[in-house]
Scaffold this active site. Structure first.
Site, PDB file in Angstrom:
ATOM      1  CG  ASP A  78      -1.813   1.207   1.312  1.00 14.72           C
ATOM      2  OD1 ASP A  78      -2.951   1.126   0.821  1.00 14.72           O
ATOM      3  OD2 ASP A  78      -1.364   2.238   1.864  1.00 14.72           O
ATOM      4  CE  LYS A 125      -3.988   4.628   0.746  1.00 14.36           C
ATOM      5  NZ  LYS A 125      -2.540   4.353   0.800  1.00 14.36           N
ATOM      6  CE1 TYR A 183       0.458   7.661   2.847  1.00 15.24           C
ATOM      7  CE2 TYR A 183       0.947   5.439   2.101  1.00 15.24           C
ATOM      8  CZ  TYR A 183       0.141   6.313   2.793  1.00 15.24           C
ATOM      9  OH  TYR A 183      -0.985   5.842   3.427  1.00 15.24           O
ATOM     10  CG  HIS A 193      -4.812   9.477   0.562  1.00  9.88           C
ATOM     11  ND1 HIS A 193      -3.452   9.498   0.436  1.00  9.88           N
ATOM     12  CD2 HIS A 193      -5.058   8.952   1.790  1.00  9.88           C
ATOM     13  CE1 HIS A 193      -2.904   9.012   1.540  1.00  9.88           C
ATOM     14  NE2 HIS A 193      -3.848   8.676   2.376  1.00  9.88           N
TER      15      HIS A 193
END
Length: 287
Positions: free
Chosen positions: A47, A81, A52, A113
Protein backbone atom coordinates in the site's frame (compact mmCIF):
# COMPACT_ATOMS: atom_id res chain seq x y z
CA UNK A 1 -0.58 -17.31 3.79
CA UNK A 2 -3.47 -19.74 3.54
CA UNK A 3 -6.33 -19.66 1.06
CA UNK A 4 -8.55 -18.17 3.77
CA UNK A 5 -6.30 -15.15 4.17
CA UNK A 6 -7.75 -13.11 1.32
CA UNK A 7 -10.95 -11.29 0.42
CA UNK A 8 -12.69 -11.07 -2.94
CA UNK A 9 -13.51 -7.53 -4.07
CA UNK A 10 -16.70 -6.72 -5.99
CA UNK A 11 -14.58 -6.74 -9.16
CA UNK A 12 -13.99 -10.46 -8.64
CA UNK A 13 -10.30 -9.91 -7.81
CA UNK A 14 -8.80 -11.50 -4.72
CA UNK A 15 -6.88 -9.23 -2.31
CA UNK A 16 -4.69 -10.42 0.59
CA UNK A 17 -6.11 -9.77 4.05
CA UNK A 18 -2.72 -8.52 5.21
CA UNK A 19 -0.96 -5.84 3.18
CA UNK A 20 2.31 -4.05 3.81
CA UNK A 21 1.89 -0.35 4.62
CA UNK A 22 4.60 2.02 3.40
CA UNK A 23 3.60 5.28 5.09
CA UNK A 24 6.73 7.13 6.29
CA UNK A 25 9.05 4.82 4.35
CA UNK A 26 10.75 7.31 2.06
CA UNK A 27 14.46 6.59 1.71
CA UNK A 28 15.15 4.24 -1.20
CA UNK A 29 17.43 2.01 0.87
CA UNK A 30 14.86 1.79 3.67
CA UNK A 31 12.09 0.93 1.19
CA UNK A 32 14.23 -1.76 -0.47
CA UNK A 33 15.15 -3.46 2.82
CA UNK A 34 11.55 -3.35 4.09
CA UNK A 35 10.07 -4.69 0.84
CA UNK A 36 12.66 -7.50 0.75
CA UNK A 37 11.76 -8.49 4.32
CA UNK A 38 8.03 -8.23 3.55
CA UNK A 39 8.26 -10.48 0.48
CA UNK A 40 10.32 -12.97 2.50
CA UNK A 41 7.66 -12.95 5.24
CA UNK A 42 4.88 -13.67 2.74
CA UNK A 43 3.36 -10.25 2.06
CA UNK A 44 1.87 -10.06 -1.41
CA UNK A 45 0.05 -6.70 -1.11
CA UNK A 46 1.71 -3.29 -0.82
CA UNK A 47 0.00 0.00 0.00
CA UNK A 48 1.38 3.38 -1.07
CA UNK A 49 0.04 6.82 -2.03
CA UNK A 50 1.07 9.87 -3.99
CA UNK A 51 1.45 11.88 -0.78
CA UNK A 52 3.81 9.27 0.70
CA UNK A 53 6.38 10.27 -1.93
CA UNK A 54 7.64 6.70 -2.33
CA UNK A 55 5.76 5.27 -5.32
CA UNK A 56 8.89 5.28 -7.49
CA UNK A 57 11.01 3.67 -4.74
CA UNK A 58 8.39 0.99 -4.10
CA UNK A 59 8.05 0.21 -7.81
CA UNK A 60 11.82 0.01 -8.23
CA UNK A 61 12.21 -2.27 -5.21
CA UNK A 62 9.49 -4.62 -6.43
CA UNK A 63 10.91 -4.84 -9.96
CA UNK A 64 14.31 -5.76 -8.54
CA UNK A 65 13.10 -8.06 -5.78
CA UNK A 66 10.24 -10.04 -7.35
CA UNK A 67 12.61 -12.24 -9.42
CA UNK A 68 14.72 -12.87 -6.31
CA UNK A 69 11.65 -14.25 -4.54
CA UNK A 70 10.40 -16.17 -7.57
CA UNK A 71 7.37 -13.94 -8.02
CA UNK A 72 5.71 -12.18 -10.95
CA UNK A 73 3.90 -8.84 -11.08
CA UNK A 74 0.59 -10.71 -11.33
CA UNK A 75 1.18 -12.26 -7.90
CA UNK A 76 1.48 -8.84 -6.23
CA UNK A 77 -1.40 -6.52 -5.29
CA UNK A 78 -0.52 -2.80 -5.34
CA UNK A 79 -2.66 -0.02 -3.90
CA UNK A 80 -2.02 3.69 -4.39
CA UNK A 81 -4.03 6.84 -3.78
CA UNK A 82 -4.95 10.19 -5.30
CA UNK A 83 -3.55 13.13 -3.32
CA UNK A 84 -5.90 15.89 -2.05
CA UNK A 85 -4.16 18.47 -4.24
CA UNK A 86 -5.24 16.54 -7.35
CA UNK A 87 -8.96 16.22 -6.61
CA UNK A 88 -11.20 17.08 -9.55
CA UNK A 89 -9.77 18.15 -12.90
CA UNK A 90 -6.26 16.86 -12.20
CA UNK A 91 -7.36 13.40 -11.06
CA UNK A 92 -6.79 11.50 -14.30
CA UNK A 93 -3.35 13.00 -14.88
CA UNK A 94 -2.39 12.29 -11.26
CA UNK A 95 -3.56 8.68 -11.41
CA UNK A 96 -1.61 8.05 -14.61
CA UNK A 97 1.41 9.67 -12.96
CA UNK A 98 1.13 7.14 -10.12
CA UNK A 99 1.07 4.29 -12.65
CA UNK A 100 4.18 5.78 -14.27
CA UNK A 101 5.98 6.37 -10.96
CA UNK A 102 5.40 2.75 -9.95
CA UNK A 103 6.76 1.64 -13.33
CA UNK A 104 3.80 -0.73 -13.79
CA UNK A 105 1.28 -1.19 -16.57
CA UNK A 106 -1.58 -0.96 -14.09
CA UNK A 107 -2.42 -0.44 -10.41
CA UNK A 108 -4.52 -3.13 -8.73
CA UNK A 109 -6.45 -0.71 -6.52
CA UNK A 110 -6.51 3.10 -6.65
CA UNK A 111 -8.24 5.17 -3.99
CA UNK A 112 -9.32 8.76 -3.49
CA UNK A 113 -7.16 9.39 -0.43
CA UNK A 114 -9.21 12.11 1.26
CA UNK A 115 -12.74 13.51 0.72
CA UNK A 116 -11.51 17.10 0.75
CA UNK A 117 -9.36 19.15 -1.62
CA UNK A 118 -6.13 20.76 -0.47
CA UNK A 119 -6.44 24.52 0.10
CA UNK A 120 -10.25 24.34 0.26
CA UNK A 121 -12.04 24.90 3.56
CA UNK A 122 -13.71 21.78 4.93
CA UNK A 123 -17.11 23.46 4.53
CA UNK A 124 -16.57 24.51 0.91
CA UNK A 125 -19.23 22.83 -1.30
CA UNK A 126 -16.60 22.53 -4.06
CA UNK A 127 -15.23 19.56 -2.13
CA UNK A 128 -18.21 17.46 -3.16
CA UNK A 129 -17.95 18.51 -6.81
CA UNK A 130 -14.24 17.72 -6.88
CA UNK A 131 -14.83 14.29 -5.36
CA UNK A 132 -17.43 13.57 -8.02
CA UNK A 133 -15.07 14.72 -10.77
CA UNK A 134 -12.27 12.56 -9.41
CA UNK A 135 -14.53 9.54 -9.36
CA UNK A 136 -15.54 10.01 -13.02
CA UNK A 137 -11.85 10.09 -13.95
CA UNK A 138 -11.17 6.93 -11.94
CA UNK A 139 -14.13 5.20 -13.57
CA UNK A 140 -12.68 5.97 -17.00
CA UNK A 141 -9.24 4.63 -16.09
CA UNK A 142 -10.87 1.57 -14.55
CA UNK A 143 -12.69 0.92 -17.83
CA UNK A 144 -9.35 1.22 -19.64
CA UNK A 145 -7.73 -1.35 -17.33
CA UNK A 146 -5.16 1.08 -15.94
CA UNK A 147 -6.82 0.79 -12.52
CA UNK A 148 -8.05 -2.76 -11.88
CA UNK A 149 -10.25 -1.61 -9.00
CA UNK A 150 -11.14 1.80 -7.58
CA UNK A 151 -12.21 2.93 -4.15
CA UNK A 152 -11.96 5.59 -1.46
CA UNK A 153 -10.22 6.33 1.81
CA UNK A 154 -11.30 8.30 4.88
CA UNK A 155 -14.91 8.63 3.65
CA UNK A 156 -17.66 8.95 6.25
CA UNK A 157 -21.07 7.24 5.94
CA UNK A 158 -22.42 10.47 4.41
CA UNK A 159 -19.60 10.63 1.83
CA UNK A 160 -20.17 6.97 0.98
CA UNK A 161 -23.92 7.34 0.54
CA UNK A 162 -23.48 10.31 -1.81
CA UNK A 163 -20.96 8.40 -3.92
CA UNK A 164 -23.06 5.25 -4.05
CA UNK A 165 -26.08 7.22 -5.26
CA UNK A 166 -24.24 8.81 -8.19
CA UNK A 167 -21.50 6.44 -9.34
CA UNK A 168 -21.58 4.21 -12.41
CA UNK A 169 -18.86 1.95 -11.05
CA UNK A 170 -19.32 1.26 -7.33
CA UNK A 171 -16.26 1.54 -5.09
CA UNK A 172 -14.53 -1.77 -4.49
CA UNK A 173 -13.08 -0.76 -1.14
CA UNK A 174 -13.09 1.82 1.65
CA UNK A 175 -9.88 2.23 3.64
CA UNK A 176 -10.20 3.99 6.99
CA UNK A 177 -8.99 4.08 10.58
CA UNK A 178 -10.21 1.02 12.48
CA UNK A 179 -9.19 -0.53 15.80
CA UNK A 180 -10.89 -1.54 19.09
CA UNK A 181 -11.32 2.10 20.16
CA UNK A 182 -12.90 3.02 16.80
CA UNK A 183 -15.12 0.20 15.56
CA UNK A 184 -16.86 2.26 12.85
CA UNK A 185 -20.13 0.33 13.19
CA UNK A 186 -22.26 2.50 10.89
CA UNK A 187 -19.56 2.78 8.23
CA UNK A 188 -19.02 -0.98 8.21
CA UNK A 189 -22.76 -1.52 7.86
CA UNK A 190 -22.94 0.81 4.83
CA UNK A 191 -20.05 -1.05 3.21
CA UNK A 192 -21.51 -4.48 3.94
CA UNK A 193 -24.92 -3.54 2.54
CA UNK A 194 -23.35 -2.22 -0.67
CA UNK A 195 -20.75 -4.95 -1.21
CA UNK A 196 -17.81 -2.62 -0.51
CA UNK A 197 -14.75 -4.11 1.18
CA UNK A 198 -13.92 -2.38 4.47
CA UNK A 199 -10.16 -2.12 5.07
CA UNK A 200 -8.37 -0.91 8.20
CA UNK A 201 -5.40 1.35 8.63
CA UNK A 202 -3.80 2.48 11.89
CA UNK A 203 -4.73 -0.83 13.51
CA UNK A 204 -2.26 -0.13 16.31
CA UNK A 205 -3.57 3.39 17.00
CA UNK A 206 -0.28 4.99 15.96
CA UNK A 207 1.47 2.68 18.40
CA UNK A 208 -0.61 3.78 21.38
CA UNK A 209 -2.91 0.77 21.54
CA UNK A 210 -0.09 -1.75 21.97
CA UNK A 211 0.38 -0.19 25.43
CA UNK A 212 -3.30 -0.41 26.40
CA UNK A 213 -3.69 -2.56 29.56
CA UNK A 214 -6.46 -4.76 28.08
CA UNK A 215 -4.52 -5.38 24.87
CA UNK A 216 -1.37 -6.19 26.84
CA UNK A 217 -3.25 -8.59 29.09
CA UNK A 218 -4.82 -10.40 26.14
CA UNK A 219 -1.43 -10.62 24.43
CA UNK A 220 0.16 -12.12 27.53
CA UNK A 221 -2.66 -14.65 27.83
CA UNK A 222 -2.27 -15.95 24.29
CA UNK A 223 1.53 -15.54 24.17
CA UNK A 224 1.45 -13.12 21.25
CA UNK A 225 2.57 -9.54 20.79
CA UNK A 226 0.04 -6.75 21.40
CA UNK A 227 0.37 -5.84 17.72
CA UNK A 228 -0.54 -9.38 16.67
CA UNK A 229 -3.59 -9.29 18.93
CA UNK A 230 -4.82 -6.00 17.43
CA UNK A 231 -4.26 -7.19 13.86
CA UNK A 232 -5.85 -10.57 14.55
CA UNK A 233 -8.90 -8.84 16.08
CA UNK A 234 -9.48 -7.17 12.70
CA UNK A 235 -8.70 -10.03 10.30
CA UNK A 236 -10.78 -12.45 12.38
CA UNK A 237 -13.73 -10.19 11.52
CA UNK A 238 -12.79 -10.33 7.83
CA UNK A 239 -11.29 -6.82 7.85
CA UNK A 240 -8.05 -6.47 5.83
CA UNK A 241 -5.17 -4.72 7.60
CA UNK A 242 -2.04 -2.77 6.58
CA UNK A 243 0.64 -3.11 9.25
CA UNK A 244 3.71 -0.96 8.65
CA UNK A 245 7.22 -1.43 10.00
CA UNK A 246 10.81 -1.06 8.84
CA UNK A 247 11.99 -3.68 11.35
CA UNK A 248 12.39 -7.14 9.70
CA UNK A 249 11.42 -8.95 12.91
CA UNK A 250 8.26 -6.86 13.34
CA UNK A 251 7.46 -7.26 9.64
CA UNK A 252 7.51 -11.04 10.09
CA UNK A 253 5.56 -10.95 13.36
CA UNK A 254 2.82 -8.79 11.84
CA UNK A 255 2.20 -11.43 9.18
CA UNK A 256 1.98 -14.30 11.71
CA UNK A 257 -1.76 -13.94 12.24
CA UNK A 258 -3.20 -17.15 10.83
CA UNK A 259 -1.94 -19.78 13.26
CA UNK A 260 -3.96 -18.55 16.24
CA UNK A 261 -7.39 -17.09 16.96
CA UNK A 262 -9.12 -15.08 19.64
CA UNK A 263 -12.14 -16.61 21.33
CA UNK A 264 -15.48 -14.83 21.10
CA UNK A 265 -15.22 -13.44 24.62
CA UNK A 266 -11.82 -11.91 23.90
CA UNK A 267 -13.06 -10.34 20.67
CA UNK A 268 -15.99 -8.84 22.59
CA UNK A 269 -13.69 -7.61 25.35
CA UNK A 270 -11.53 -5.75 22.83
CA UNK A 271 -14.56 -4.43 20.95
CA UNK A 272 -15.92 -3.06 24.23
CA UNK A 273 -13.01 -0.59 24.24
CA UNK A 274 -14.80 1.36 21.49
CA UNK A 275 -15.16 4.98 22.55
CA UNK A 276 -14.98 6.61 19.12
CA UNK A 277 -11.40 7.73 19.63
CA UNK A 278 -9.50 8.76 16.49
CA UNK A 279 -5.72 8.80 16.45
CA UNK A 280 -5.66 10.07 12.85
CA UNK A 281 -7.07 13.08 11.05
CA UNK A 282 -10.89 13.41 11.21
CA UNK A 283 -12.70 13.77 7.87
CA UNK A 284 -16.20 14.14 9.32
CA UNK A 285 -16.27 17.92 8.86
CA UNK A 286 -15.52 17.77 5.12
CA UNK A 287 -18.77 18.48 3.26
Amino acid sequence: MSSTSSVVLNTGVSMPLVGFGTYNLCESGEVYIAVDAALQAGYRAFDTAAVYGNEAELGRALRELLPKHGLSREEIFITSKLGPKDQGERAMEAALHSVSELGMDYIDLYLIHWPGTRDLAVGDPCNQGNRAGSWVALEELHAQGKLRAIGVSNYTPAHMKTLLQSCKTPPALLQTEFHPRLCQTELRRVCEEQGVCFQAYSSLGKGELVKHPVVMEVAKGCERTPAQVLLRWAVQQGVPVLPKSSNPTRIQENMALFDFSLDAGTVERLTALDDGHKYCRDSSEVV
